[in-house]
Design a protein around this motif. Structure first.
Motif, PDB file in Angstrom:
ATOM      1  N   TYR A 142       0.698  -0.990  -0.052  1.00  0.00           N
ATOM      2  CA  TYR A 142      -0.046  -0.159   0.099  1.00  0.00           C
ATOM      3  C   TYR A 142       0.801   1.207   0.140  1.00  0.00           C
ATOM      4  N   GLU A 143       0.339   2.561  -0.234  1.00  0.00           N
ATOM      5  CA  GLU A 143       0.968   3.686  -0.216  1.00  0.00           C
ATOM      6  C   GLU A 143       0.240   4.501   0.658  1.00  0.00           C
ATOM      7  N   LYS A 151       6.000  10.521   2.355  1.00  0.00           N
ATOM      8  CA  LYS A 151       5.313   9.358   1.747  1.00  0.00           C
ATOM      9  C   LYS A 151       5.980   8.142   1.881  1.00  0.00           C
ATOM     10  N   ILE A 153       5.729   3.604   1.551  1.00  0.00           N
ATOM     11  CA  ILE A 153       5.203   2.136   1.067  1.00  0.00           C
ATOM     12  C   ILE A 153       5.199   1.395   2.251  1.00  0.00           C
ATOM     13  N   GLN A 246       9.069   6.186   0.242  1.00  0.00           N
ATOM     14  CA  GLN A 246       8.559   5.938  -1.352  1.00  0.00           C
ATOM     15  C   GLN A 246       9.420   6.540  -2.332  1.00  0.00           C
ATOM     16  N   ASN A 248      10.224   7.294  -6.533  1.00  0.00           N
ATOM     17  CA  ASN A 248       9.683   7.151  -8.081  1.00  0.00           C
ATOM     18  C   ASN A 248      10.493   6.672  -8.759  1.00  0.00           C
TER      19      ASN A 248
END
Length: 250
Positions: A142-143, A151, A153, A246, A248
């Motif tokens: 989930y995030e 942010k 994970i 988190q 990217n």
């Protein structure tokens, strides 16, 4: 010649029966009969489905593992990389194994998180996406955004998966010993493979082990600008919950 038999522990009997029936379904009646101690599943009959009869042995092995679920799928995936101990054609077939996983509910995920961490989601998160962004055989991902604004994970372990895997491992070890006793000339010690597999899979059930490995890699590559490893948030990590920064990427 009288072959040795493997007698399952009583608490494993239901699962043991399922395994025997799947072996028989795909035509591995010899093994099913040897496992069918005292006729616990009644009379063993071989494969009768026309589609199954058309399959190669390798295809049937792959389907057996797939149908038996997470532990056996993991075993097949690991074996697919070991062309030093299995035939390359079988390895190629096993490489097709996929984790066919049914997602567990958000309510279950929340219950596991709150039990493991000792805080409610609302106490930890500013926002939490109830829809998993990934799902695998052992856990879902989930995030969310922490109250601090970071942010993250969050990987949450599937309910009761530890019990399922430990049961299957005990049965697998028994089957491996049975095969070792029956086929002493095959040149492979299946009991040793089962032990190695057991150690590897049980480590996967402990998310703190994964977290420590992540930290080790982060330390190794901290000065490499081409590689970035997410940091572990240990405040909200446990055996069954793993929280990572988190990032990217592609």
């Amino acid at each position: 010649m009288k072959f040795p038999t493997y007698k399952p522990k009583y608490r494993y009997l239901k699962r043991y029966k399922e395994i025997i029936q799947v072996f028989a379904k795909y035509g591995f009646t010899f093994l099913a009969e040897k496992l069918n101690v005292d006729g616990i599943v009644g009379k063993i009959s071989g494969a009768s489905n026309k589609d199954i009869l058309k399959m190669s042995v390798n295809e049937r092995i792959k389907n057996v593992l797939e149908e038996l679920g997470v532990t056996f799928i993991k075993l097949g995936q690991i074996l697919s990389t070991r062309i030093d101990i299995i035939d390359i054609d079988l390895a190629e077939e096993l490489s097709k194994l996929q984790d066919n996983v049914k997602c567990f509910s958000f309510d279950e995920a929340r219950e596991i998180f709150e039990k493991e961490i000792g805080l409610s989601l609302s106490e930890v998160f500013y926002s939490f996406n109830e829809v998993p962004i990934a799902s695998a055989s052992i856990g879902q991902v989930y995030e969310g955004i922490l109250r601090s604004g970071e942010k993250v994970i969050i990987k949450i372990q599937k309910p009761n998966i530890e019990e399922v895997i430990k049961t299957d491992i005990e049965i697998l070890k028994g089957i491996a010993k049975l095969l070792d006793d029956n086929f002493k000339d095959i040149g492979i010690k299946l009991s040793e493979i089962a032990d190695e597999f057991s150690t590897q899979l049980l480590r996967e059930l402990d998310y703190t082990f994964e977290g420590r490995n992540c930290e080790k890699f982060r330390e190794i590559y901290i000065s490499n600008k081409d590689i970035y490893i997410p940091s572990v948030n240990w405040e909200f990590t446990s055996d069954k919950v793993l929280m990572l920064e988190q990032i990217n990427g592609i």
